[in-house]
Design a protein around this motif. Structure first.
Motif, PDB file in Angstrom:
ATOM      1  N   ALA A  42     -11.546   6.271  -5.153  1.00 29.95           N
ATOM      2  CA  ALA A  42     -11.165   6.246  -6.563  1.00 29.95           C
ATOM      3  C   ALA A  42      -9.780   6.870  -6.669  1.00 29.95           C
ATOM      4  CB  ALA A  42     -12.178   7.027  -7.399  1.00 29.95           C
ATOM      5  N   PRO A  43      -8.931   6.337  -7.536  1.00 31.88           N
ATOM      6  CA  PRO A  43      -7.574   6.881  -7.663  1.00 31.88           C
ATOM      7  C   PRO A  43      -7.585   8.399  -7.871  1.00 31.88           C
ATOM      8  CG  PRO A  43      -7.786   4.877  -8.944  1.00 31.88           C
ATOM      9  CD  PRO A  43      -9.170   5.218  -8.445  1.00 31.88           C
ATOM     10  N   GLY A  44      -6.738   9.081  -7.101  1.00 34.14           N
ATOM     11  CA  GLY A  44      -6.618  10.527  -7.208  1.00 34.14           C
ATOM     12  C   GLY A  44      -7.591  11.314  -6.347  1.00 34.14           C
ATOM     13  N   LYS A  45      -8.477  10.639  -5.643  1.00 35.38           N
ATOM     14  CA  LYS A  45      -9.481  11.331  -4.814  1.00 35.38           C
ATOM     15  C   LYS A  45      -9.140  11.301  -3.320  1.00 35.38           C
ATOM     16  CE  LYS A  45     -12.327  11.890  -8.327  1.00 35.38           C
ATOM     17  NZ  LYS A  45     -12.726  13.154  -8.860  1.00 35.38           N
ATOM     18  N   GLU A  46      -7.995  10.721  -2.956  1.00 31.76           N
ATOM     19  CA  GLU A  46      -7.649  10.534  -1.548  1.00 31.76           C
ATOM     20  C   GLU A  46      -7.609  11.852  -0.771  1.00 31.76           C
ATOM     21  OE1 GLU A  46      -5.991   7.280  -4.057  1.00 31.76           O
ATOM     22  OE2 GLU A  46      -5.787   9.459  -4.132  1.00 31.76           O
ATOM     23  N   ASN A  47      -7.213  12.935  -1.433  1.00 28.13           N
ATOM     24  CA  ASN A  47      -7.132  14.229  -0.736  1.00 28.13           C
ATOM     25  C   ASN A  47      -8.508  14.758  -0.343  1.00 28.13           C
ATOM     26  OD1 ASN A  47      -7.909  14.773  -3.360  1.00 28.13           O
ATOM     27  ND2 ASN A  47      -6.684  16.648  -3.510  1.00 28.13           N
ATOM     28  N   LYS A  48      -9.569  14.199  -0.895  1.00 29.40           N
ATOM     29  CA  LYS A  48     -10.929  14.645  -0.563  1.00 29.40           C
ATOM     30  C   LYS A  48     -11.490  13.929   0.663  1.00 29.40           C
ATOM     31  CE  LYS A  48     -11.921  15.949  -5.272  1.00 29.40           C
ATOM     32  NZ  LYS A  48     -12.387  17.277  -5.445  1.00 29.40           N
ATOM     33  N   ARG A  65      -3.086 -11.739   5.476  1.00 32.63           N
ATOM     34  CA  ARG A  65      -3.884 -11.854   4.248  1.00 32.63           C
ATOM     35  C   ARG A  65      -4.179 -10.478   3.682  1.00 32.63           C
ATOM     36  NH1 ARG A  65      -9.371 -12.732   4.458  1.00 32.63           N
ATOM     37  NH2 ARG A  65      -9.099 -13.881   6.408  1.00 32.63           N
ATOM     38  N   ALA A  66      -4.475  -9.504   4.552  1.00 32.81           N
ATOM     39  CA  ALA A  66      -4.707  -8.133   4.086  1.00 32.81           C
ATOM     40  C   ALA A  66      -3.480  -7.602   3.361  1.00 32.81           C
ATOM     41  CB  ALA A  66      -5.077  -7.227   5.265  1.00 32.81           C
ATOM     42  N   GLU A  67      -2.309  -7.925   3.892  1.00 34.06           N
ATOM     43  CA  GLU A  67      -1.073  -7.483   3.254  1.00 34.06           C
ATOM     44  C   GLU A  67      -0.930  -8.117   1.864  1.00 34.06           C
ATOM     45  OE1 GLU A  67       3.758  -7.457   4.027  1.00 34.06           O
ATOM     46  OE2 GLU A  67       2.468  -8.645   5.353  1.00 34.06           O
ATOM     47  N   ARG A  68      -1.219  -9.403   1.753  1.00 41.31           N
ATOM     48  CA  ARG A  68      -1.145 -10.060   0.435  1.00 41.31           C
ATOM     49  C   ARG A  68      -2.149  -9.445  -0.535  1.00 41.31           C
ATOM     50  NH1 ARG A  68      -1.028 -14.509   3.945  1.00 41.31           N
ATOM     51  NH2 ARG A  68      -3.140 -15.138   3.348  1.00 41.31           N
ATOM     52  N   CYS A  69      -3.359  -9.175  -0.060  1.00 40.19           N
ATOM     53  CA  CYS A  69      -4.389  -8.549  -0.911  1.00 40.19           C
ATOM     54  C   CYS A  69      -3.947  -7.164  -1.360  1.00 40.19           C
ATOM     55  CB  CYS A  69      -5.712  -8.460  -0.162  1.00 40.19           C
ATOM     56  SG  CYS A  69      -6.538 -10.024   0.138  1.00 40.19           S
ATOM     57  N   PHE A  70      -3.330  -6.418  -0.438  1.00 42.09           N
ATOM     58  CA  PHE A  70      -2.853  -5.080  -0.782  1.00 42.09           C
ATOM     59  C   PHE A  70      -1.849  -5.160  -1.925  1.00 42.09           C
ATOM     60  CE2 PHE A  70       0.571  -2.014  -0.499  1.00 42.09           C
ATOM     61  CZ  PHE A  70      -0.127  -0.840  -0.702  1.00 42.09           C
ATOM     62  N   TRP A  71      -0.831  -6.035  -1.781  1.00 40.99           N
ATOM     63  CA  TRP A  71       0.205  -6.098  -2.808  1.00 40.99           C
ATOM     64  C   TRP A  71      -0.348  -6.611  -4.130  1.00 40.99           C
ATOM     65  CZ3 TRP A  71       3.865  -2.928  -2.293  1.00 40.99           C
ATOM     66  CH2 TRP A  71       4.371  -2.601  -1.048  1.00 40.99           C
ATOM     67  N   LEU A  72      -1.331  -7.478  -4.087  1.00 39.27           N
ATOM     68  CA  LEU A  72      -1.979  -7.916  -5.319  1.00 39.27           C
ATOM     69  C   LEU A  72      -2.694  -6.733  -5.983  1.00 39.27           C
ATOM     70  CD1 LEU A  72      -2.676 -10.245  -7.235  1.00 39.27           C
ATOM     71  CD2 LEU A  72      -4.687 -10.682  -5.806  1.00 39.27           C
ATOM     72  N   ALA A  73      -3.350  -5.915  -5.173  1.00 38.54           N
ATOM     73  CA  ALA A  73      -4.054  -4.745  -5.724  1.00 38.54           C
ATOM     74  C   ALA A  73      -3.085  -3.765  -6.378  1.00 38.54           C
ATOM     75  CB  ALA A  73      -4.858  -4.047  -4.626  1.00 38.54           C
ATOM     76  N   THR A  74      -1.856  -3.687  -5.867  1.00 40.20           N
ATOM     77  CA  THR A  74      -0.889  -2.761  -6.474  1.00 40.20           C
ATOM     78  C   THR A  74      -0.504  -3.183  -7.889  1.00 40.20           C
ATOM     79  OG1 THR A  74       1.083  -3.876  -5.597  1.00 40.20           O
ATOM     80  CG2 THR A  74       0.113  -2.115  -4.241  1.00 40.20           C
ATOM     81  N   ARG A  75      -0.786  -4.421  -8.246  1.00 41.57           N
ATOM     82  CA  ARG A  75      -0.525  -4.863  -9.622  1.00 41.57           C
ATOM     83  C   ARG A  75      -1.522  -4.261 -10.601  1.00 41.57           C
ATOM     84  NH1 ARG A  75       1.123 -11.218  -9.251  1.00 41.57           N
ATOM     85  NH2 ARG A  75       2.991 -10.902  -7.976  1.00 41.57           N
ATOM     86  N   GLN A  76      -2.707  -3.892 -10.105  1.00 45.37           N
ATOM     87  CA  GLN A  76      -3.722  -3.281 -10.960  1.00 45.37           C
ATOM     88  C   GLN A  76      -3.517  -1.780 -11.092  1.00 45.37           C
ATOM     89  OE1 GLN A  76      -7.624  -4.196  -9.457  1.00 45.37           O
ATOM     90  NE2 GLN A  76      -7.610  -6.243 -10.362  1.00 45.37           N
ATOM     91  N   GLU A  77      -3.117  -1.152  -9.996  1.00 46.08           N
ATOM     92  CA  GLU A  77      -2.911   0.295  -9.996  1.00 46.08           C
ATOM     93  C   GLU A  77      -1.968   0.663  -8.863  1.00 46.08           C
ATOM     94  OE1 GLU A  77      -6.478   2.543  -8.566  1.00 46.08           O
ATOM     95  OE2 GLU A  77      -7.335   0.542  -8.622  1.00 46.08           O
ATOM     96  N   PRO A  78      -1.246   1.745  -9.015  1.00 42.41           N
ATOM     97  CA  PRO A  78      -0.305   2.110  -7.957  1.00 42.41           C
ATOM     98  C   PRO A  78      -1.037   2.522  -6.682  1.00 42.41           C
ATOM     99  CG  PRO A  78      -0.213   3.681  -9.795  1.00 42.41           C
ATOM    100  CD  PRO A  78      -1.213   2.637 -10.159  1.00 42.41           C
ATOM    101  N   LEU A  79      -0.597   1.950  -5.576  1.00 47.36           N
ATOM    102  CA  LEU A  79      -1.089   2.332  -4.255  1.00 47.36           C
ATOM    103  C   LEU A  79       0.131   2.711  -3.424  1.00 47.36           C
ATOM    104  CD1 LEU A  79      -3.580  -0.638  -3.751  1.00 47.36           C
ATOM    105  CD2 LEU A  79      -4.185   1.728  -4.294  1.00 47.36           C
TER     106      LEU A  79
END
Length: 184
Positions: A74-80, A132-146
């Motif tokens: 979940a966004p903001g939980k990466e440090n856990k 394809r993973a790279e394309r999926c990643f960049w598409l996901a960045t449109r929803q939220e910052p990664l």
């Protein structure tokens, strides 16, 4: 502990940190395709590749588990997560591996057909899954910052897989087959 939880039976899945999202969420697609890339690399590793290539791929697989874990947070939980996230040093490690493998190959003057030895063919397949993973990643960045480092890592990884496929062919004594366009 049972492998099935039944919590995904309604089309939702849980991110690390408790948030529930649709299974077709772009973030889920991204980490699922990173997992698929990891599995494709595992297939390639099982194809009798030289140990020098297998050891590079094993390190990459470990990186991809970290990347998948970060994307599944979940966004903001990466440090856990309790693991060191991928950073510029990991991207540089891929670039060093690319440079090393390329130094042993003849320079390309044409496109090549994916294939050759079984190990090389598997690496070419892993490369396309990685793209394809790279394309999926960049598409996901449109929803939220990664973190953009993840996209850069995938970009370098696909380059590495291409070079390692050529290297696998060289080690097997199988020449790369160049593509010759049809003359119209």
């Amino acid at each position: 502990m049972k492998i099935y939880t039944r919590t995904g039976d309604t089309g939702l899945t849980g991110l690390f940190g408790g948030e529930r999202v649709q299974k077709e969420d772009a973030r889920v697609d991204a980490y699922g395709t990173v997992d698929e890339t990891n599995a494709a690399i595992g297939v390639a590793r099982s194809m009798g590749l030289p140990s020098s290539i297998r050891s590079v791929l094993e390190e990459v697989q470990r990186d991809l588990l970290v990347m998948g874990a970060e994307l599944a947070c979940a966004p903001g939980k990466e440090n856990k997560l309790g693991v060191a996230l991928l950073a510029e040093v990991n991207i540089q490690r891929l670039e060093t591996a690319i440079d090393h493998a390329e130094s042993e190959l003849t320079p390309l003057k044409n496109f090549i057909l994916p294939g050759g030895s079984p190990g090389a063919a598997a690496l070419h397949h892993a490369r396309t899954v990685c793209r394809r993973a790279e394309r999926c990643f960049w598409l996901a960045t449109r929803q939220e910052p990664l973190r953009p480092e993840l996209g850069r890592y995938l970009n370098r990884l696909s380059d590495l897989l291409f070079v390692l496929a050529r290297s696998a062919n060289r080690h097997s004594g199988v020449p790369d087959e160049t593509w010759t366009p049809r003359q119209g």
